[in-house]
Scaffold this motif. Structure first.
Motif, PDB file in Angstrom:
ATOM      1  N   GLU A 141      -5.883   8.238   1.887  1.00 40.19           N
ATOM      2  CA  GLU A 141      -5.368   9.513   2.390  1.00 40.19           C
ATOM      3  C   GLU A 141      -4.560   9.284   3.666  1.00 40.19           C
ATOM      4  OE1 GLU A 141      -8.421  12.508   2.562  1.00 40.19           O
ATOM      5  OE2 GLU A 141      -9.224  11.902   0.620  1.00 40.19           O
ATOM      6  N   HIS A 142      -3.236   9.246   3.480  1.00 37.03           N
ATOM      7  CA  HIS A 142      -2.305   8.983   4.571  1.00 37.03           C
ATOM      8  C   HIS A 142      -1.233  10.071   4.536  1.00 37.03           C
ATOM      9  CE1 HIS A 142      -0.451   6.579   7.617  1.00 37.03           C
ATOM     10  NE2 HIS A 142       0.484   6.029   6.872  1.00 37.03           N
ATOM     11  N   ARG A 143      -0.097   9.856   5.174  1.00 39.86           N
ATOM     12  CA  ARG A 143       0.944  10.883   5.186  1.00 39.86           C
ATOM     13  C   ARG A 143       1.867  10.791   3.974  1.00 39.86           C
ATOM     14  NH1 ARG A 143       1.495   8.456  10.115  1.00 39.86           N
ATOM     15  NH2 ARG A 143       3.701   8.039   9.795  1.00 39.86           N
ATOM     16  N   THR A 192       0.830  -1.218   0.000  1.00 37.76           N
ATOM     17  CA  THR A 192       0.000   0.000   0.000  1.00 37.76           C
ATOM     18  C   THR A 192       0.857   1.259   0.000  1.00 37.76           C
ATOM     19  OG1 THR A 192      -0.154  -0.021   2.422  1.00 37.76           O
ATOM     20  CG2 THR A 192      -1.944  -1.102   1.180  1.00 37.76           C
ATOM     21  N   HIS A 193       1.949   1.238   0.773  1.00 34.43           N
ATOM     22  CA  HIS A 193       2.832   2.409   0.860  1.00 34.43           C
ATOM     23  C   HIS A 193       4.147   1.976   1.505  1.00 34.43           C
ATOM     24  CE1 HIS A 193       1.090   2.295   4.863  1.00 34.43           C
ATOM     25  NE2 HIS A 193       1.871   3.254   5.293  1.00 34.43           N
ATOM     26  N   PHE A 194       5.097   2.924   1.555  1.00 38.70           N
ATOM     27  CA  PHE A 194       6.446   2.540   1.949  1.00 38.70           C
ATOM     28  C   PHE A 194       6.829   2.942   3.362  1.00 38.70           C
ATOM     29  CE2 PHE A 194       6.773   1.816  -2.610  1.00 38.70           C
ATOM     30  CZ  PHE A 194       7.402   0.577  -2.602  1.00 38.70           C
ATOM     31  N   HIS A 195       5.876   3.036   4.275  1.00 38.11           N
ATOM     32  CA  HIS A 195       6.266   3.055   5.684  1.00 38.11           C
ATOM     33  C   HIS A 195       6.723   1.641   6.042  1.00 38.11           C
ATOM     34  CE1 HIS A 195       3.757   6.887   6.627  1.00 38.11           C
ATOM     35  NE2 HIS A 195       5.016   7.179   6.406  1.00 38.11           N
ATOM     36  N   GLY A 196       7.725   1.559   6.948  1.00 35.18           N
ATOM     37  CA  GLY A 196       8.409   0.291   7.171  1.00 35.18           C
ATOM     38  C   GLY A 196       7.521  -0.868   7.562  1.00 35.18           C
ATOM     39  N   ASP A 197       6.475  -0.590   8.345  1.00 38.70           N
ATOM     40  CA  ASP A 197       5.630  -1.700   8.800  1.00 38.70           C
ATOM     41  C   ASP A 197       4.837  -2.326   7.660  1.00 38.70           C
ATOM     42  OD1 ASP A 197       4.411   0.831   8.852  1.00 38.70           O
ATOM     43  OD2 ASP A 197       2.886   0.224  10.290  1.00 38.70           O
ATOM     44  N   HIS A 198       4.923  -1.757   6.461  1.00 41.85           N
ATOM     45  CA  HIS A 198       4.178  -2.301   5.323  1.00 41.85           C
ATOM     46  C   HIS A 198       5.085  -2.880   4.236  1.00 41.85           C
ATOM     47  CE1 HIS A 198       0.344  -0.598   6.787  1.00 41.85           C
ATOM     48  NE2 HIS A 198       1.191   0.168   7.425  1.00 41.85           N
ATOM     49  N   CYS A 199       6.398  -2.793   4.438  1.00 44.33           N
ATOM     50  CA  CYS A 199       7.279  -3.223   3.339  1.00 44.33           C
ATOM     51  C   CYS A 199       8.629  -3.803   3.781  1.00 44.33           C
ATOM     52  CB  CYS A 199       7.533  -2.068   2.385  1.00 44.33           C
ATOM     53  SG  CYS A 199       8.392  -0.691   3.153  1.00 44.33           S
ATOM     54  N   MET A 239      -5.661   0.103   4.072  1.00 41.88           N
ATOM     55  CA  MET A 239      -4.597   0.168   5.071  1.00 41.88           C
ATOM     56  C   MET A 239      -3.928   1.534   5.083  1.00 41.88           C
ATOM     57  SD  MET A 239      -3.823  -2.045   7.291  1.00 41.88           S
ATOM     58  CE  MET A 239      -4.708  -3.396   6.538  1.00 41.88           C
ATOM     59  N   ASP A 240      -3.830   2.106   6.226  1.00 43.74           N
ATOM     60  CA  ASP A 240      -3.181   3.384   6.489  1.00 43.74           C
ATOM     61  C   ASP A 240      -3.836   4.531   5.733  1.00 43.74           C
ATOM     62  OD1 ASP A 240      -1.615   1.729   8.005  1.00 43.74           O
ATOM     63  OD2 ASP A 240       0.189   2.913   7.664  1.00 43.74           O
ATOM     64  N   THR A 241      -4.895   5.025   6.361  1.00 47.08           N
ATOM     65  CA  THR A 241      -5.672   6.113   5.779  1.00 47.08           C
ATOM     66  C   THR A 241      -6.582   6.696   6.845  1.00 47.08           C
ATOM     67  OG1 THR A 241      -7.240   6.689   3.999  1.00 47.08           O
ATOM     68  CG2 THR A 241      -7.562   4.565   5.090  1.00 47.08           C
ATOM     69  N   ARG A 250      -2.999  10.413  10.520  1.00 45.60           N
ATOM     70  CA  ARG A 250      -3.727   9.974   9.313  1.00 45.60           C
ATOM     71  C   ARG A 250      -4.032   8.481   9.358  1.00 45.60           C
ATOM     72  NH1 ARG A 250      -5.935  13.914   7.053  1.00 45.60           N
ATOM     73  NH2 ARG A 250      -5.522  13.513   4.866  1.00 45.60           N
ATOM     74  N   HIS A 251      -4.677   8.086  10.450  1.00 47.69           N
ATOM     75  CA  HIS A 251      -5.106   6.706  10.626  1.00 47.69           C
ATOM     76  C   HIS A 251      -6.587   6.662  10.982  1.00 47.69           C
ATOM     77  CE1 HIS A 251      -1.439   4.455  10.175  1.00 47.69           C
ATOM     78  NE2 HIS A 251      -0.789   5.258  10.979  1.00 47.69           N
ATOM     79  N   MET A 252      -7.129   5.463  11.107  1.00 49.30           N
ATOM     80  CA  MET A 252      -8.526   5.296  11.486  1.00 49.30           C
ATOM     81  C   MET A 252      -8.622   4.693  12.884  1.00 49.30           C
ATOM     82  SD  MET A 252     -10.863   4.363   8.241  1.00 49.30           S
ATOM     83  CE  MET A 252     -10.425   2.681   8.100  1.00 49.30           C
TER      84      MET A 252
HETATM   85 ZN   LIG Z   1       1.772   4.226   7.269  1.00 49.04          ZN
END
Ligand SMILES: [Zn+2]
Length: 303
Positions: free
Chosen positions: A140-142, A57-64, A207-209, A243-245
């Protein structure tokens, strides 16, 4: 869906970084392989060599951060097993290609992973995974973040009673289904005479929005909605800031979108017991699963 990890940001004693493996017929799709994915796959009995797609979904560490392990494991399996692993498309936000390339070449390795980078440059259908249509929608995240949705095509189911009335049996049934008609003992029968439409199933990964139109679009009418649920409502200001739910928003999302089953995950380490997330979301939706590491979650059976 095999839940490989449920932690946002930091792994904890009980939770590995978030990571998921969806088995769908002969497909195996990895979503957001956080750190530790390779080991969690081993613990869960998920074969990385059999993966057919990866969606980031994006490149924050917990996702990649699990990507290097996934890719190098593919190379290892490709060198050491008789069966060559198939090409592995990896989908990710196109503006993060630098991070993808670093992760892909994070350390010394003889790269024969058969990885096929699939940078996403806009919303819409981005490919097929087997028969499944894969769609990406911006969230819509950071940073640039895409949620994913898989849709199975509609199929046909034979109605046994109707088939019995035609007197057609054995291999002739295959001919009837294949060519669309068959002259049976009681006259000509068409495929439509003996089948009904079987609606394809669907899954969304949000995820992450923050709550947004993209999340609603992804979740619209899906059978299985996997949604981030980083905070409780009592920490809603933190959720907005980062920017989370909240669990409550995930419940509201599932209800508004008409999703059948909601899976909550991506929990902040401040909540050692995630069951409170389920309690909060259940006020808005009646089929809520609180994800746990290494516990599979079923896609609800066909309606
Ligand atoms: Zn994130």
């Amino acid at each position: 869906m095999v839940v490989l990890g449920t932690a946002s940001q930091l792994p904890t004693r009980r939770r590995s970084h978030n990571s998921y493996a969806l088995r769908w017929d002969d497909q195996l799709i990895l979503f957001d392989p956080g750190e530790g994915t390779q080991r969690q796959c081993t613990r869960a009995g998920v074969s990385i060599a059999r993966a057919t797609a990866v969606c980031v979904t994006h490149f924050h560490g917990d996702h990649c951060l699990g990507l290097p392990g996934v890719i190098q494991r593919r190379s290892f399996d490709n060198r050491t097993t008789a069966a060559t692993v198939k090409p592995l498309p990896i989908f990710f936000p196109g503006d993060g290609v630098q991070y993808f390339e670093r992760l892909r070449h994070a350390s010394i390795s003889h790269d024969v992973s058969a990885v096929v980078p699939q940078p996403i440059d806009g919303p819409g259908v981005i490919g097929k995974v087997g028969d499944l249509t894969l769609r990406a929608v911006p969230l819509e995240h950071r940073c640039t973040t895409y949620g994913y949705r898989l849709d199975e095509p509609d199929g046909l189911s034979v109605v046994p009673e109707r088939l019995a009335e035609t007197g057609i049996g054995g291999p002739d049934v295959g001919v009837l289904l294949e060519q669309g008609w068959f002259d049976g003992p009681n006259g000509r029968v068409t495929r439509d005479d003996v089948t009904i439409t079987r609606k394809g199933q669907s899954m969304a990964f949000v995820m992450d929005t923050v709550m947004c139109d993209g999340a609603l679009e992804l979740a619209d009418g899906v059978d299985l909605l996997v949604s981030e649920s980083t905070y409780l409502h009592e920490h809603a200001p933190l959720a907005a800031e980062y920017r989370h739910m909240t669990a409550r928003q995930a419940g509201e999302l599932a209800a508004a979108a008409g999703a059948r089953r909601l899976v909550l995950t991506h929990f902040s380490a401040r909540y050692p017991d995630a069951s409170v997330m389920g309690d909060e979301a259940s006020e808005f939706h009646n089929d809520v699963v609180v994800a746990e590491d290494l516990v599979p979650v079923a896609v609800p059976s066909r309606a």
